[in-house]
Design an enzyme around this catalytic site. Structure first.
Site, PDB file in Angstrom:
ATOM      1  CE  LYS A 178      14.130   0.438  -3.343  1.00 40.54           C
ATOM      2  NZ  LYS A 178      15.104   1.496  -3.370  1.00 40.54           N
ATOM      3  CE1 TYR A 186       1.103   0.791  -1.128  1.00 43.15           C
ATOM      4  CE2 TYR A 186       1.644   0.723  -3.465  1.00 43.15           C
ATOM      5  CZ  TYR A 186       1.694   1.359  -2.232  1.00 43.15           C
ATOM      6  OH  TYR A 186       2.343   2.559  -2.128  1.00 43.15           O
TER       7      TYR A 186
HETATM    8  S1  IVH Z   1       3.444  -1.195   0.898  1.00 43.11           S
HETATM    9  C1  IVH Z   1       3.738  -0.650   5.226  1.00 43.11           C
HETATM   10  N1  IVH Z   1       3.625  -2.120  -1.539  1.00 43.11           N
HETATM   11  O1  IVH Z   1       7.339   2.015  -1.615  1.00 43.11           O
HETATM   12  C2  IVH Z   1       4.000  -0.804   3.810  1.00 43.11           C
HETATM   13  N2  IVH Z   1       4.610  -0.017  -1.047  1.00 43.11           N
HETATM   14  O2  IVH Z   1       9.444   2.316   0.313  1.00 43.11           O
HETATM   15  C3  IVH Z   1       3.674   0.397   3.024  1.00 43.11           C
HETATM   16  N3  IVH Z   1       5.670   1.048  -2.981  1.00 43.11           N
HETATM   17  O3  IVH Z   1       5.834   4.584   0.192  1.00 43.11           O
HETATM   18  C4  IVH Z   1       3.932   0.330   1.598  1.00 43.11           C
HETATM   19  N4  IVH Z   1       5.190  -0.522  -4.430  1.00 43.11           N
HETATM   20  O4  IVH Z   1       5.202   4.350  -2.277  1.00 43.11           O
HETATM   21  C5  IVH Z   1       3.939  -1.117  -0.688  1.00 43.11           C
HETATM   22  N5  IVH Z   1       3.685  -3.042  -3.681  1.00 43.11           N
HETATM   23  C6  IVH Z   1       3.988  -2.049  -2.830  1.00 43.11           C
HETATM   24  C7  IVH Z   1       4.699  -0.909  -3.242  1.00 43.11           C
HETATM   25  C8  IVH Z   1       4.992   0.082  -2.316  1.00 43.11           C
HETATM   26  C9  IVH Z   1       5.760   0.662  -4.254  1.00 43.11           C
HETATM   27  C10 IVH Z   1       6.252   2.301  -2.450  1.00 43.11           C
HETATM   28  C11 IVH Z   1       5.304   3.113  -1.622  1.00 43.11           C
HETATM   29  C12 IVH Z   1       5.974   3.285  -0.292  1.00 43.11           C
HETATM   30  C13 IVH Z   1       7.404   2.992  -0.613  1.00 43.11           C
HETATM   31  C14 IVH Z   1       8.106   2.463   0.594  1.00 43.11           C
END
Ligand code: IVH
Length: 671
Positions: A314, A225
């Site tokens: 969420k 992603y």
């Molecule tokens: S983007 C700058 N996209 O959520 C953005 N993160 O709370 C970086 N996560 O550490 C993350 N689904 O492990 C992104 N579709 C998604 C996601 C995602 C799950 C998790 C990821 C990140 C955490 C942040």
């Protein structure tokens, strides 16, 4: 040598292609056996020519020598976290902050994505070849899990297509699909090993194995992603186009990502995804919105350790901790006692929960639940809340064992656990008000008498008010229209409708009536079989267990239940009352013996078959056939199983037809 190198490279290319079809696109082109054949061919060549083995060969996914610890990886670009919103208002505020900061009213385009519940990973590709994988760690420094990640087939070891930057860091979420998680836990349970609590823990536990051969056996996969470091090349100028580019290079990208317009588009996506959550093959805990334009992302920048251009939205948590204050036992229609946990009220899965099912005593023992325990309550989708597990570390010293009462909490009758059954039952039968109430609900239900508008709540109300005490009292309500109209939440119109529905339901079918009686283990299908077989209630009522067993699908237990039900005087009385009150149906013509499909035929059974001879005999007889003990010239056919002896010989001598298991099934109409 040139030839071998070419051969090897060709096999690798084919395997990469099929691997991608299978693990990334979930759309295999060839059967597994074909893939295995190519794989073994490559393995053989590589064993002969070890000098030609490369790290990106499809054979290099099996896991290697265990590590003593993971190395450290410093992220060239920190791996950030995301801000959160929990409500529509907070989402609107997020959108407004973006507009304010950009000093623009123009609607923002967002990429909306599921928020995957796994672990963030960084994958490094140099000149299109996978060279390193690292966990997020604290965002600055993570662990080197290259060996483990190499075993995940959905992660390309070499990129497809063309145009990739010399250095490309791809980020995504490693997770365990729900189906794989269930299968893994099933396997661990069989092996007697500790199971995982949820797919996220299973994914984390599997990825952080020092022995990559264990990781290789775990059903992990990935959705990519984001990108991190990019050198010697350029990426598209929107997030969505970037994801499509990643997919073209062979990365697995979530198919449920959408472009949406403005905050309203985000909210719509949130609701749609929430509604689909249970049916998605992977676990999510919310959705993520990302400003689609990379230029706008850059203009917005970061605040502390999260981007201003993205946020997570969420879902309400599906699991919460609370205290189990007491356990009560609910009595069902068949007298089964179900333990129900009374909980300190807790907000979970979007509602306040104060009761949760504990299923049965075996479950309580398995989960080691006690009164006073801190427990995890789970409410997923529309499923009844349940006590998922206990936090043993928080068990208070005065916790109490949960005990099955010896007497019914409603009527005081003895509670017994019938031989071989998991449930305990109140022996009060129709003396027990709880059972009667449930019996009435069942009788009125859609698949039984189908009394329109008479749902569980209304039955409860009538029962509590003393308006009904037995099933037949339902039809006495017709004379009590004024009393009904005067009840809370009723009124004349509702009373009128109910009376009409009651009148209408009096004209029913024999199978509905039989089903409605609520005889234990007589479901819809059995009720129908009984109705067709006996044709009338009188015939059914006077049938003994032997006769009952002739009905297809009625075994000894059900036959005994039915016979016992009709032996009880109060059941016969109730039926009589119902008929006097006007409940009626059309009997089926009891079929004359000659009309049955196997009338006039005689069979002999011998040898070992998949069912007992008695069962087969009963089936044949129910179709009008006779079953004899020895073969004669008059025998229609010999049904011969394995190890058939003299009877088979005799049949052959007489020229009597011999049929096996398949022929028997055809005869009985099973196949
Ligand atoms: S983007 C700058 N996209 O959520 C953005 N993160 O709370 C970086 N996560 O550490 C993350 N689904 O492990 C992104 N579709 C998604 C996601 C995602 C799950 C998790 C990821 C990140 C955490 C942040």
């Amino acid at each position: 040598m040139q030839n071998i190198t070419q051969q090897i490279e060709k096999l690798r290319e084919q395997l990469r292609y099929h691997n991608h079809r299978y693990y990334v696109l979930d759309d295999p082109e060839v059967p597994d056996a074909e893939y295995d054949r190519l794989f073994r061919e490559l393995q053989a060549l590589e064993t002969e020519h070890p000098e030609l083995v490369t790290a990106d060969s499809p054979t290099q996914r099996v896991g290697g020598t265990p590590l003593s610890e993971f190395g450290e990886v410093r992220h060239a670009i920190p791996m950030l976290s995301l801000g959160n919103v929990f409500s529509d208002e907070e989402l609107l505020a997020f959108d407004k902050r973006i507009h304010d900061r950009l000093k623009s009213d123009a609607e923002i385009e967002f990429a909306a994505e599921p928020k995957l519940d796994g672990l963030a990973i960084s994958l490094l590709y140099e000149n299109g070849v996978f060279t390193r994988a690292a966990t997020r760690g604290d965002g600055e420094t993570g662990e080197d899990v290259t060996q483990n990640v190499r075993t995940i087939e959905a992660i390309p070891l070499r990129l497809m297509g063309e145009g990739w930057p010399q250095v490309l860091e791809v980020r995504g979420e490693i997770y365990m699909p729900k189906a794989g998680f269930n299968a893994l836990n099933e396997r661990l349970r069989k092996e007697g090993t500790k199971t995982f609590v949820n797919p996220r823990n299973a994914a984390a536990g599997s990825l952080r194995q020092l022995d990559s051969r264990i990781t290789a056996q775990r059903p992990l996969t990935i959705f990519c992603y984001a990108v991190g470091l990019v050198e010697g090349g350029a990426m598209p100028d929107t997030h969505y186009a970037m994801l499509q580019q990643l997919a073209a290079w062979g990365f697995r990208v979530c198919p449920d990502i959408r472009l949406v317009q403005g905050a309203q588009g985000c909210l719509e996506y949130y609701r749609n995804t929430g509604a689909r959550r249970e049916s998605l093959p992977y676990d999510i805990d919310g959705v993520v919105y990302k400003v689609n334009s990379i230029a706008l992302q850059q203009a917005l920048g970061f605040v502390s350790r999260a981007p201003r251009w993205a946020t997570a939205h969420k879902f309400p948590a599906q699991e919460e901790i609370t205290v189990l204050e007491d356990v009560e036992f609910q009595v069902g229609r068949t007298g089964a006692l179900t333990p129900v946990a009374r909980l300190k009220p807790v907000f979970v899965g979007g509602v306040t929960v104060s009761n949760a099912t504990l299923h049965n005593m075996d479950e309580i023992e398995r989960k080691d639940v006690r009164i006073g325990d801190s427990v995890i309550v789970r409410r997923a989708g529309d499923v009844i809340p349940e006590v998922a597990r206990v936090i043993l570390e928080r068990r208070p010293p005065d916790s109490r064992q949960i005990e099955m009462p010896t007497h019914c909490p409603v009527c005081g009758s003895d509670v017994q656990r019938p031989e071989g059954e998991a449930v305990f039952r109140c022996t009060g039968g129709l003396y027990c008000p709880a059972q009667v109430k449930e019996a009435i609900k069942h009788f009125a239900s859609r698949k039984a008498m189908n009394i329109d508008g008479l749902g569980d709540k209304l039955v409860e109300q009538f029962f509590e008010q003393g308006l009904i005490r037995h099933v037949d009292d339902l039809y006495r309500l017709i004379e009590k229209k004024e009393q009904i109209a005067a009840l809370e939440r009723m009124g004349e119109k509702s009373a009128e409708n109910l009376v009409n529905a009651l009148e209408k339901s009096k004209s029913t079918t024999l199978e509905r009536f039989i089903f409605g009686l609520g005889i234990r283990e007589v479901g819809e299908a059995t009720a129908k079989a009984l109705a067709r077989h006996f044709g009338s209630l009188e015939a059914l009522q006077s049938a003994n267990e032997e006769t009952l067993k002739r009905v297809p699908d009625v075994g000894p237990v059900v036959a005994a239940n039915i016979a016992q039900f009709f032996q009880e005087t109060h059941n016969r009385d109730t039926i009589q009352q119902l008929r006097e009150l006007g409940v009626h149906w059309q009997d089926y013509a009891a079929k004359p013996l000659e009309a049955l499909p196997l009338a006039g035929k005689t069979y002999v059974i011998t040898g070992t078959l998949s069912r007992s001879r008695d069962e087969i005999k009963a089936d044949l007889e129910s179709l009008g056939a006779k079953v004899a003990g020895s073969v004669s010239k008059k025998t229609t056919a010999l049904i011969a199983g394995e190890n058939a002896g003299s009877k088979l010989e005799k049949a052959q001598n007489f020229g009597v037809e011999v049929i096996g298991e398949d022929g028997l099934s055809a005869l009985l109409g099973h196949s």
